[in-house]
Design a protein around this motif. Structure first.
Motif, PDB file in Angstrom:
ATOM      1  N   ARG A 207      -2.322   0.798  -0.004  1.00  0.00           N
ATOM      2  CA  ARG A 207      -2.255   2.143   0.597  1.00  0.00           C
ATOM      3  C   ARG A 207      -3.627   2.814   0.590  1.00  0.00           C
ATOM      4  NH1 ARG A 207       3.505   3.399  -2.465  1.00  0.00           N
ATOM      5  NH2 ARG A 207       4.828   2.386  -0.888  1.00  0.00           N
ATOM      6  N   LEU A 208      -4.414   2.546  -0.459  1.00  0.00           N
ATOM      7  CA  LEU A 208      -5.769   3.090  -0.504  1.00  0.00           C
ATOM      8  C   LEU A 208      -6.596   2.552   0.658  1.00  0.00           C
ATOM      9  CD1 LEU A 208      -8.172   4.523  -1.916  1.00  0.00           C
ATOM     10  CD2 LEU A 208      -8.477   2.427  -3.273  1.00  0.00           C
ATOM     11  N   ARG A 210      -5.537   1.289   3.516  1.00  0.00           N
ATOM     12  CA  ARG A 210      -5.045   1.789   4.803  1.00  0.00           C
ATOM     13  C   ARG A 210      -5.717   3.123   5.122  1.00  0.00           C
ATOM     14  NH1 ARG A 210      -2.175  -2.140   7.712  1.00  0.00           N
ATOM     15  NH2 ARG A 210      -0.304  -2.808   6.592  1.00  0.00           N
ATOM     16  N   ARG A 211      -5.904   3.938   4.067  1.00  0.00           N
ATOM     17  CA  ARG A 211      -6.520   5.250   4.264  1.00  0.00           C
ATOM     18  C   ARG A 211      -8.038   5.151   4.376  1.00  0.00           C
ATOM     19  NH1 ARG A 211      -3.330   6.390  -0.295  1.00  0.00           N
ATOM     20  NH2 ARG A 211      -5.255   6.644  -1.525  1.00  0.00           N
ATOM     21  N   GLU A 212      -8.629   4.279   3.551  1.00  0.00           N
ATOM     22  CA  GLU A 212     -10.089   4.218   3.453  1.00  0.00           C
ATOM     23  C   GLU A 212     -10.561   2.770   3.585  1.00  0.00           C
ATOM     24  OE1 GLU A 212     -11.292   6.086  -0.188  1.00  0.00           O
ATOM     25  OE2 GLU A 212      -9.806   7.691   0.014  1.00  0.00           O
ATOM     26  N   SER A 219      -9.087  -4.713   3.255  1.00  0.00           N
ATOM     27  CA  SER A 219      -9.226  -4.015   4.539  1.00  0.00           C
ATOM     28  C   SER A 219      -9.126  -4.986   5.708  1.00  0.00           C
ATOM     29  CB  SER A 219     -10.562  -3.271   4.590  1.00  0.00           C
ATOM     30  OG  SER A 219     -10.658  -2.323   3.550  1.00  0.00           O
ATOM     31  N   ASP A 230       2.851  -3.306   4.959  1.00  0.00           N
ATOM     32  CA  ASP A 230       2.357  -3.049   3.605  1.00  0.00           C
ATOM     33  C   ASP A 230       2.937  -4.054   2.619  1.00  0.00           C
ATOM     34  OD1 ASP A 230       0.972  -0.931   4.614  1.00  0.00           O
ATOM     35  OD2 ASP A 230       1.968   0.608   3.400  1.00  0.00           O
TER      36      ASP A 230
END
Length: 459
Positions: A207-208, A210-212, A219, A230
Motif C-alpha cells: 500500500r505504501l 501504491r501511494r509512493e 513499485s 494488492d
C-alpha cells in the motif's frame, strides 16, 4: 542426533529400519547420515513433516527431475491437501495456498511469474553488489573490534534484510517484522502468529508503494502490465522474501563454514573470487540452504517407482539427498551447476542470479575485512537447527585479531589493527591460544588465507 538418543546399535525412532515414516521435523545435526539411510530404502520414502502430517520424500536425483519437470501430474496447488490438516499445523504457513507463482500452474503461473521475472530483471546488478558491500561494512564494523563474533547473528541473519530493504524499498520497521515472521515460519515455531506478522507487514509495504512508487521491485510489480491486485502483489513479495532471507542467510553461513574449515579452498591461489564461487557450488550440491522443499501434489493417485503417491498428499523433493545421490558420481562440483538447489522445470527459482551475487559478495567482503578469521570451535561441534525444510546453523562462532574496518578507496573495505581495542583478558587469551594449538588445521587455514590474499593483492 535427531530426537531422543538411542543405544549404540539400535536404530533411532523413525529410522527406516523400523519401517515407519521418518520424522523429518527432527532433522538436524546428523542430516547427511539420515539421507544416506533414507536413500538406501529407495528413491521415495514416507516421512512426517510435523507430527501426524505425512508426505512422500523424493531422495533420488533422476526421480526428482521427473517430478519437477511434470507439472501435469505433479501440480503445485496445495488446496486439496490443505483441507486435510488442522489450522494450527506447524508447517501450514509455509505450505498453504497463496496466489503466488510458486503455487500456481499453467496460464496462472505464467502470468504471475512474468511479473516477477520482469521486475527482477530491472534490478541493477552493479547497484545490488553495492548494497551488499555497504551493508556488509556496517555489520562487520559492529563486531570487528571485539576479535570475536557469530557470523549468523552478527552478520548473515541481518545482511539479507538490509539488502532486500533496498531492493524492495522497504522501511526498516516493516523489514524487522518481515524477518521475525519468516524465521518463525521456517522454524515452525508460533507459525500461525508468524504468518500474520509477515502478511500484515508486506501488505503495508504494498500500500505504501501504491501511494509512493519509486525505483524498486515493489513499485515495478505494482506497475507491471499484468495488473496485479494488492493481494497478488503481497504474495509475490512474500515468495521472494521467503527465498531471499532465511535460505540466503543459510547459503552465506554454510559457504563461510566451508571456506573457514576446508583446506581445499583456503589454499587456492587461482585468483580473485574463484574460491568463493567454487565453495558456493560445493554448498549448493552438498548442503543446500533449503534441504527439502519444492513440494508438489499429485492430481490423482500415481504409481511412481513402485510406490503409490496418494492424490493431494505432499511430494517433497529432498534437494540435499538428490544432489548427493551416488548414482550421479559427481566428484568435481566446482563450476558444475546441474544441482537441484534452485529446483528445476517451470518453477526453477527466478532469483537465483541475484541470490548468488548477494551470497558471493557477502562472503568475499567479510573474508577480505577479516583475513585472519578462524572458526572458534571445530566443525563437529557446530549445531544445526532442527526442521523439515532448511539446513541452518544455530551459530558460526569465529575469532580473529581485533581490527577497525574503514572505508577505503574505490568503495572497498580496508582492515587495520584496532589500536584502541583493549587486549583480551589473560584467561581468554590463553583459552584462544590453546584452542588454536589444539586445532592445528584451523590455524593453518588462517596462514594459508593470509598468504593467498597477500599474493592476490601484491602478486
Amino acid at each position: 542426533m535427531t530426537g531422543d538418543q538411542s543405544p549404540v546399535g539400535t536404530p533411532p525412532p523413525g529410522c527406516p529400519a523400523h519401517g515407519d515414516r521418518y520424522p523429518l521435523y527432527q532433522l538436524a545435526d546428523e542430516a547427511p547420515a539420515v539421507y544416506e539411510r533414507l536413500r538406501a530404502r529407495g528413491p521415495v520414502v514416507p516421512v512426517d513433516l510435523s507430527p501426524g502430517v505425512p508426505a512422500s520424500l523424493i531422495t533420488g536425483y533422476n526421480e526428482a527431475l521427473r517430478v519437477l519437470r511434470d507439472p501435469t501430474t505433479f501440480r503445485k496447488d496445495p488446496r486439496g491437501w490443505q483441507q486435510t490438516v488442522p489450522e494450527d499445523c506447524p508447517v501450514l504457513p509455509l505450505m498453504m495456498y497463496r496466489p503466488n507463482c510458486r503455487h500456481a500452474d499453467g496460464a496462472a503461473h505464467s502470468r504471475l511469474r512474468l511479473a516477477v521475472t520482469d521486475s527482477l530483471d530491472r534490478v541493477d546488478l552493479f547497484a545490488l553488489r553495492g548494497y551488499v558491500e555497504k551493508s556488509a561494512e556496517i555489520l562487520i564494523g559492529r563486531f570487528a573490534g571485539r576479535g570475536a563474533g557469530d557470523l549468523v547473528a552478527d552478520y548473515a541473519r541481518v545482511l539479507p534484510l538490509l539488502v532486500f530493504n533496498e531492493m524492495f524499498g522497504c522501511p526498516p520497521d516493516i523489514g524487522d517484522r518481515l524477518v521475525q515472521g519468516m524465521s518463525g515460519i521456517f522454524d515452525t515455531v508460533n507459525a500461525k502468529q508468524s504468518n500474520e506478522i509477515m502478511r500484515d507487514a508486506v501488505l503495508e509495504l504494498v500500500r505504501l508503494k501504491r501511494r509512493e512508487p519509486a525505483q524498486d521491485v515493489t513499485s515495478w510489480l505494482a506497475e507491471h502490465p499484468v495488473e496485479l491486485t494488492d493481494e497478488e502483489m503481497m504474495h509475490q513479495i512474500l515468495t521472494l522474501l521467503g527465498a531471499g532471507t532465511e535460505p540466503l542467510q543459510n547459503l552465506i553461513v554454510n559457504g563461510l563454514r566451508l571456506l573457514l574449515s576446508d583446506e581445499r579452498f583456503a589454499g587456492d591461489l587461482s585468483g580473485g573470487n574463484l574460491q568463493v564461487e567454487d565453495a558456493l557450488d560445493e554448498i549448493l550440491w552438498t548442503d543446500p540452504p533449503l534441504a527439502n522443499f519444492a513440494m508438489t501434489y499429485p492430481r490423482e493417485d500415481v504409481e511412481f517407482r513402485g510406490v503409490t503417491l496418494p492424490k493431494d498428499q505432499p511430494v517433497v523433493i529432498s534437494l540435499a539427498a538428490a544432489n548427493t545421490d551416488p548414482a550421479l558420481a559427481t566428484e568435481h562440483r566446482g563450476g558444475n551447476r546441474a544441482h537441484l538447489s534452485w529446483s528445476a522445470g517451470p518453477h526453477t527459482c527466478p532469483a537465483q542470479g541475484q541470490a548468488r551475487l548477494i551470497a558471493s559478495a557477502a562472503i568475499e567482503k567479510v573474508l577480505d575485512a577479516l583475513p585472519d578469521m578462524e572458526l572458534a570451535v571445530p566443525t563437529h561441534m557446530l549445531k544445526w537447527r532442527p526442521g523439515p525444510f532448511h539446513r541452518a546453523l544455530h551459530s558460526l562462532p569465529v575469532n580473529f585479531p581485533p581490527v577497525a574496518v574503514t572505508r577505503g578507496d574505490g568503495g572497498q573495505a580496508a582492515s587495520t589493527p584496532a589500536a584502541d581495542v583493549p587486549a583480551p583478558k589473560e584467561g581468554l587469551a590463553a583459552v584462544l591460544s590453546a584452542r588454536r594449538s589444539a586445532h592445528g588445521p584451523t590455524s593453518r587455514l588462517g596462514h594459508l588465507r593470509r598468504a593467498t590474499r597477500s599474493w592476490l593483492r601484491h602478486g
